[in-house]
Design an enzyme around this catalytic site. Structure first.
Site, short mmCIF file in Angstrom:
data_model
loop_
_atom_site.label_atom_id
_atom_site.label_comp_id
_atom_site.label_asym_id
_atom_site.label_seq_id
_atom_site.Cartn_x
_atom_site.Cartn_y
_atom_site.Cartn_z
N GLU A 18 -10.00 1.89 4.10
CA GLU A 18 -9.83 2.93 3.30
C GLU A 18 -11.04 3.37 2.72
O GLU A 18 -11.27 4.64 2.62
CB GLU A 18 -8.69 2.43 2.25
CG GLU A 18 -8.32 3.47 1.05
CD GLU A 18 -7.41 2.93 0.27
OE1 GLU A 18 -7.76 3.02 -1.00
OE2 GLU A 18 -6.46 2.18 0.53
N HIS A 37 -7.30 -3.57 5.30
CA HIS A 37 -6.67 -2.30 4.79
C HIS A 37 -7.68 -1.45 3.82
O HIS A 37 -7.85 -0.19 3.99
CB HIS A 37 -5.47 -2.45 4.45
CG HIS A 37 -4.74 -1.08 3.94
ND1 HIS A 37 -4.99 -0.58 2.72
CD2 HIS A 37 -3.75 -0.17 4.66
CE1 HIS A 37 -4.32 0.72 2.73
NE2 HIS A 37 -3.60 1.07 3.60
N ASN A 38 -7.97 -2.01 2.71
CA ASN A 38 -8.42 -1.26 1.73
C ASN A 38 -10.00 -1.08 2.17
O ASN A 38 -10.76 -0.06 1.72
CB ASN A 38 -8.37 -2.25 0.43
CG ASN A 38 -7.22 -1.84 -0.27
OD1 ASN A 38 -6.13 -1.44 0.58
ND2 ASN A 38 -6.94 -2.28 -1.52
N LYS A 72 -4.31 -6.79 3.70
CA LYS A 72 -4.37 -5.65 2.86
C LYS A 72 -5.75 -5.47 2.24
O LYS A 72 -6.19 -4.37 2.09
CB LYS A 72 -3.24 -6.06 1.45
CG LYS A 72 -3.56 -5.09 0.30
CD LYS A 72 -3.09 -3.71 0.88
CE LYS A 72 -3.02 -2.66 -0.06
NZ LYS A 72 -3.77 -2.58 -1.36
N SER A 118 0.89 -1.33 -0.14
CA SER A 118 0.01 0.03 0.07
C SER A 118 0.65 1.30 -0.12
O SER A 118 1.88 1.27 0.93
CB SER A 118 -0.82 -0.01 1.13
OG SER A 118 -1.59 1.26 1.12
#
Length: 470
Positions: A189, A185-186, A182, A128
């Site tokens: 986000e 995480h997204n 990840k 990222s």
């Protein structure tokens, strides 16, 4: 051809920049791309450096030191499988493949298992930071065989972003753990971006502020506890003028958001695991609704609502927005970590949440001042079930929920949609309720489907069924 220490397959902007980052840390790099134009662009960009481009995957493999270490930077899905299949004949036991794209974590699990009999190691690494992060230092979330990770650790930690806590890279766990983290995480986000967009909408649609006025507000907020990359770039976007028209560029961008799948995967997986992530789900729904732009324009001529006319203390409302945003962002992180907690148990990933928070402190898109207290919360209590019950965050929720309630109530009264802000408030209200109306729901299920229920007056007494028509 001389021996190079690292290979990169896929020379788009991300692949090119990661390769440049690797070379800048003292490693030699060989690259390959099926698209000759991209390979030529990379070769021109790399001129004068200890880097080269190969004409084929066979040539790339022959140019690399043993054991080979190869980073795959191609679109998720079938392209990754194709690269692996085409590379396999040219690899040997002990070689290491690293998928640095946004692959679905279950695909990473599958690929690792398929490669095990060959002796080729497979690492799924979430990366990222965007184009700039790839060049200057991203956050890296590698998962797979730990012994394979240790062999590439010097390179990955060298290219990762650095904070006062060290490199923003740490071994996440076996199999697809890195890509799973990840994915979450997204999802976080997505949630934070939607929250920021809703606050922007209230400032613009309700208070009538200009882009320049809003730029100053977000820039000032970035000097507070809200300090983060996403707040920083929100201010930067609002301050950017279109050279062609002289207007704020944000005012001429079509209100139709795209998505690449990782946010959707997070929501789908949360449903599979039975974990509530309403702020993240609302962000996804917001993007979907934005995509129905033609329908919305048509509906706006048919459906009516209240006028977004504000009365009251504008400065007080702006401060309420800041506090509401701060608490809503906390709920977004809380939901993401709750999802990872359940996944860690379900998939045997044995995730270390304090380390995940530490690696997110720099380089990545959701880096924020808030990640330090999140890290500390999990350091002090690795078994923490939810950030909202940690003393520092429960105190924050108790202090700021009035502002979030005010903002959501005002938005509803003025007819301005705040999907993620509302979802954040509802998450807090539902999570703090000792008794929810699911007792009625369970009775309904038992009525039409004999699904049974439990009784409060007979704890541990098994399942019960009522003959409702008797």
């Amino acid at each position: 051809m001389s021996q190079y220490s690292f290979g990169v397959v896929g020379l788009g902007v991300m692949g090119q920049n990661l390769a440049l980052n690797i070379e800048s840390r003292g490693f030699t790099v060989a690259g390959f791309d099926l698209d000759r134009k991209q390979a030529e662009a990379a070769a021109a960009k790399w001129a004068g450096k200890r880097m080269t481009t190969a004409g084929s995957l066979q040539e790339l493999a022959a140019a690399l030191e043993i054991p080979r270490r190869i980073l795959i930077m191609v679109p998720a899905g079938k392209p990754v499988d194709a690269v692996i299949q085409d590379l396999k004949p040219h690899l040997a036991p002990g070689d290491i493949l690293i998928d640095g794209g946004n692959s679905f974590f279950q695909d990473t699990d599958r690929r690792g298992k398929e490669l095990e009999p060959t002796g080729i190691h497979y690492i799924g690494a979430g990366v990222s930071g965007g184009e700039e992060g790839a060049l200057l230092g991203p956050a890296i979330m590698p998962g797979g065989p730990e012994e394979a990770y240790r062999k590439v650790e010097p390179i990955l930690t060298a290219i990762a972003a650095k904070t006062d806590d060290g490199p923003c890279c740490a071994y996440i766990g076996k199999g697809g753990a890195g890509h799973y983290v990840k994915m979450v995480h997204n999802g976080i986000e997505y949630g934070i971006m939607e929250l920021l967009s809703e606050v922007y909408d209230l400032l613009k649609s309700v208070l009538g502020l200009s882009a320049a006025e809003m730029q100053k507000i977000f820039a000032a907020w970035n000097q507070t506890e809200l300090n983060s990359y996403l707040v920083e770039i929100t201010a930067a976007v609002l301050g950017h003028t279109d050279p062609e028209t002289g207007q704020p560029i944000v005012d001429i961008i079509v209100d139709k958001a795209g998505q690449k799948g990782t946010g959707k995967w997070a929501s789908q997986n949360a449903l599979d695991l039975g974990v509530a992530i309403p702020t993240i789900n609302a962000a996804l729904e917001g993007r979907i609704l934005s995509g129905a732009r033609d329908e919305r324009i048509a509906a706006s001529k048919i459906l009516t609502g209240p006028a977004a006319s504000f009365e009251g203390d504008r400065d007080a409302f702006i401060e309420a927005l800041r506090q509401a945003l701060r608490l809503a962002i906390v709920t977004c992180y809380a939901q993401g970590f709750a999802l990872m907690r359940e996944a860690s148990k379900e998939y045997g990933y044995h995730l270390h949440f304090s380390e995940i928070a530490r690696t997110w402190k720099g380089g990545c898109i959701i880096r924020a001042k808030l990640l330090e207290p999140i890290k500390q919360a999990f350091l002090e209590n690795p078994d923490l079930v939810n950030l909202l019950v940690d003393s520092r965050f429960s105190a924050l929720a108790n202090e700021l929920q009035g502002s979030l309630r005010t903002v959501v109530t005002r938005a509803a009264g003025l007819g301005v949609p705040v999907l993620a802000l509302s979802a954040s408030l509802n998450y807090i209200d539902a999570y703090r309720r000792p008794r929810m109306p699911a007792n009625l729901l369970q009775a309904q299920r038992d009525y039409f489907g004999a699904h049974t229920y439990e009784r409060l007056d007979k704890p541990g007494g098994g399942k019960f069924h009522t003959h409702w028509l008797d």
